[in-house]
Enzyme design. Structure first.
Site, PDB file in Angstrom:
ATOM      1  CG  HIS A  62     -12.378  30.411 133.540  1.00 24.71           C
ATOM      2  ND1 HIS A  62     -12.110  31.759 133.472  1.00 24.71           N
ATOM      3  CD2 HIS A  62     -11.087  30.068 134.169  1.00 24.71           C
ATOM      4  CE1 HIS A  62     -10.934  32.216 134.054  1.00 24.71           C
ATOM      5  NE2 HIS A  62     -10.387  31.093 134.564  1.00 24.71           N
ATOM      6  CG  LEU A  65      -7.985  21.300 130.319  1.00 21.99           C
ATOM      7  CD1 LEU A  65      -8.073  20.576 129.144  1.00 21.99           C
ATOM      8  CD2 LEU A  65      -9.012  20.220 131.373  1.00 21.99           C
ATOM      9  NE  ARG A  66      -3.690  23.989 137.323  1.00 22.42           N
ATOM     10  CZ  ARG A  66      -4.129  25.169 137.627  1.00 22.42           C
ATOM     11  NH1 ARG A  66      -3.637  26.185 137.041  1.00 22.42           N
ATOM     12  NH2 ARG A  66      -4.686  25.427 139.030  1.00 22.42           N
ATOM     13  CG  ASP A 307     -11.234  29.988 137.857  1.00 21.27           C
ATOM     14  OD1 ASP A 307     -10.139  29.254 137.140  1.00 21.27           O
ATOM     15  OD2 ASP A 307     -10.982  30.970 138.659  1.00 21.27           O
ATOM     16  CG  HIS A 311      -3.702  24.359 142.885  1.00 27.15           C
ATOM     17  ND1 HIS A 311      -2.423  24.672 142.208  1.00 27.15           N
ATOM     18  CD2 HIS A 311      -4.660  25.267 142.943  1.00 27.15           C
ATOM     19  CE1 HIS A 311      -2.925  26.047 141.590  1.00 27.15           C
ATOM     20  NE2 HIS A 311      -4.041  26.341 142.015  1.00 27.15           N
TER      21      HIS A 311
END
Lengths: 427, 309
Positions: A62, A65-66, A307, A311
């Site tokens: 989970h 990788l954006r 997870d 950011h």
């Protein structure tokens, strides 16, 4: 690549292996594994194996990788560098990119970008197109392109009808469906767990029952539609553990994962309004953690997954209610797992290998890793007893949004070996 | 006076204040009150201190009260409100704060619609932050002026039965009052419809009432909260009519116990949480609260300014 680990402990529960060996890896393959290897080749790198343990490569099922779409937070290269630095040889990336992973061209883009990286990137795709919760994605075509799991992660498929269709459609080819369990009608604009802290901090709460309702609903729906493989992402509540335990006892095809922060941290950490403690699902109570630990111990919880949710700093350094959810986790998961589960005698080393390697691979239908001569080397090498302090500036991830900076941990990733590459951790 | 500093060099929430801090603030407020009720027009206790009133949410009485308090002590005051700032141009809150700070501001009085903003800003400034109301979190100076009002009226707060009536869930005034009055040894009660009562408040050490008559019978003091119009639209109560019928303080109820002291943080919605005729009772201290607010804020500003070297 030509490396010998001298006298290293090698453990793999999958093959009932636990012993001290010389382990010779050459050109990406296990050249030999024996009690003593004498090697005449001068260019061989010799690494003393004292204090090290070689384990089947860890897999984080989970990870965000954006890429594509949010490369300022993370990209495939930096995310895999973080994975390698954190001791993982494989990850499964989540589809909430922009565009969403709901068509073959995005899958191919990711595969291409990950091709030569030392970390295997497996791909999950959205259950519904655009993760809008309405029209199903082309499961079969995506599966053929290599997609291993379907999830609208970050969002829950709220409509019971759409979820029922997803189960029915997936059942033809026994495809794996995963759910981020959250009844959004109960959690709109939430910041923290609903309870003592939401009341005193004056923040909108996410009641644990909003997770419980969907876990229970999906278990029922899955059973009704024929017991397809169904995985529950990042569970956080005590009732989730109880419902899943009960479902498993009835032989249902349900698996689940938990993140380190949901067994290490509780809602009380929120008193300073530090946005690095803001995640979805939110940090819960000590009672929830107790049940999660019981679930890890008795096998109700199959996997530990980070997870990993990068950011940028400017996104997190804002009003608490406006900050995005999530923390980075690839580079702290191993340390936290050994500190909070192994050194506390909650899990054995074999349990940890199962939850970080064997089980996620099984759930995703990947080849098991067998450590024997002639096989490709896919290994995670850790120092179980090394004490270290988390320093976010050492992270390879582009983002540093972690609540664990400065935490003193015991158990550290040292190397990964995969795809004929060895990466030494700089943590 | 011997030791005139508070235990924290900021005021983010009522929990930052212990009993000694509160007595110190009350003592100082009383001192100013007596001086200004005689003939003093202005003092120089804050001369050379620059105070920014950073109001990111509309407010009239709190802003005016702080402004007057600072000016009466000769501080340099400027007001900053979100509608006129570069926040509307997309500047982040932190940048805005750093910009103001770079101009040489010593104290920040912050009002914001998001809970926790004063805590967040205090961690990012060397200045002194005072919370003038943050979201649904706290409004500690309101609690101080409420307690000061009760302290002056009753002499002692310890053992007083104080019931807060209305929308507790969204009320920063309620949270601050519960913490502060608990610190001062009052007994607290809450009376609110279930949808406007925060969950898991066992640790708040309060008694929960189910009926207005029981609540009034028990209380020496009621703090009536304003019902925000948006609560109605959000569907948390069926109608304003039903709310005022079961949770409003009416003349009929109040006249049975005229010795009851009634506070309201204002502005009042007459006819909803409070019947207009009640406001003329001598023990309804709404105007006194407003007067005390200025002195409490003068006391707080001057005590906190002692942390500026």
């Amino acid at each position: 690549m030509n490396i010998i680990f001298k006298s290293i402990r090698v453990v793999n529960p999958e093959q009932n292996l636990d012993g001290i060996f010389d382990l010779w890896i050459k050109d990406g393959f296990i050249h030999s594994i024996a009690t003593s290897i004498t090697n005449e080749e001068p260019e061989t790198r010799v690494i003393p194996g004292k204090d090290l343990v070689a384990l089947p490569g860890f897999f984080d099922m989970h990870v965000h990788l954006r890429e594509p779409g949010f490369e300022y937070k993370e990209d495939i290269q930096s995310g895999c560098a973080a994975a390698a630095n954190g001791g993982f040889t494989g990850v499964c990336c989540m589809p909430n990119t922009n565009p969403v992973i709901d068509n073959v061209s995005v899958v191919e883009l990711i595969r291409k970008k990950a091709e030569n990286l030392p970390v295997d990137v497996k791909i999950s795709a959205a259950i519904t197109q655009g993760s809008q919760g309405k029209q199903l994605s082309p499961f079969y075509e995506l599966n053929e392109a290599g997609v291993v799991m379907f999830t609208d992660d970050g969002k829950c498929v709220t409509s019971s009808e759409v979820m029922k269709r997803a189960f029915n459609y997936a059942s033809t080819k026994k495809l794996l469906i995963a759910q981020h369990c959250e009844d959004h009608s109960l959690t709109e604009n939430f910041s923290v767990n609903e309870g003592v802290m939401s009341s005193s901090l004056g923040l909108k709460g996410y009641p644990s029952v909003a997770e419980d309702i969907i876990v229970k609903r999906d278990i029922l729906l899955n059973e009704y539609t024929g017991n397809n493989p169904y995985h529950i992402s990042h569970i956080s509540t005590k009732n989730s553990v109880k419902f899943i335990r009960e479902a498993k006892s009835r032989g249902l095809n349900v698996t689940c994962e938990v993140t380190p922060h949901h067994f290490c941290l509780n809602e009380e950490f929120l008193s300073s309004y530090d946005t690095n403690y803001k995640m979805n699902p939110p940090l819960r109570t000590k009672e929830d953690i107790q049940e999660i630990l019981a679930g890890l111990k008795d096998g109700t919880i199959d996997c530990i997954a980070s997870d990993h949710a990068p950011h940028a700093l400017h996104e997190k350094e804002v009003e608490f209610e406006k900050a995005p959810y999530g923390i980075v986790g690839l580079e702290t998961t191993i340390g936290l797992t050994f500190t909070y589960l192994y050194h506390t005698n909650i899990l054995t080393l074999n349990d940890i290998i199962n939850k970080l390697s064997t089980n996620p691979r099984k759930i995703l239908n990947l080849e098991p890793i067998i450590i024997k001569e002639g096989n490709q080397a896919n290994l995670t090498i850790v120092d179980i007893d090394e004490e270290w302090i988390v320093d976010k500036n050492q992270f390879k991830s582009k983002s540093k949004n972690t609540p664990f900076n400065g935490f003193k941990l015991k158990g550290k990733p040292k190397y990964i070996i995969n795809k004929n590459q060895i990466i030494e951790s700089t943590l | 006076m011997v030791n005139e500093t508070l235990s924290h060099p900021f005021l983010l929430q009522a929990g930052d204040l212990n009993v000694d801090d509160i007595s110190l603030i009350f003592e100082k407020a009383r001192f100013y009150l007596q001086k200004f009720e005689k003939d003093t027009k202005k003092l120089e206790d804050l001369k050379g201190v620059t105070v920014a009133l950073a109001f990111f949410e509309p407010s009239t009485r709190t802003r005016l009260s702080f402004e007057l308090a600072a000016k009466r002590l000769s501080a340099d005051v400027f007001t900053f409100s979100s509608s006129t700032s570069s926040l509307t141009k997309g500047e982040s809150l932190l940048d805005t704060l750093k910009t103001i700070e770079a101009m040489g501001v010593h104290m920040f009085v912050i009002r914001h619609s998001c809970s926790g903003v004063p805590n967040f800003l205090q961690q990012n400034t060397t200045g002194i932050v005072i919370n003038a109301g943050d979201g649904k979190h706290e409004h500690p100076t309101q609690a101080l002026l409420d307690a000061f009002t009760l302290h002056r009226y009753f002499g002692d707060i310890k053992g007083l039965n104080v019931c807060i009536v209305g929308d507790i869930l969204h009320s920063r005034v309620a949270r601050s009052n519960i913490v502060l009055l608990n610190t001062l040894g009052a007994n607290l009660g809450l009376f609110s419809p279930g949808t406007l009562l925060p969950p898991k408040i066992e640790s708040w050490n309060t008694r929960i009432f189910n009926d207005i008559n029981d609540a009034i019978k028990w209380s020496n003091v009621v703090i009536v909260l304003r019902l925000q119009n948006e609560r109605m639209e959000s569907g948390l109560i069926p109608s304003v009519r039903e709310f005022s019928k079961y949770f409003g303080v009416t003349y009929e109820i109040y006249s049975k116990k005229p010795e009851l002291v009634l506070l309201h943080p204002g502005p009042v919605n007459y006819g909803i949480e409070l019947e207009y005729t009640v406001s003329n009772y001598p023990n309804v201290l709404i105007q006194t609260q407003v007067t005390h607010g200025v002195y409490i804020r003068m006391a707080l500003l001057s005590l906190l300014a002692k942390n500026l070297s």
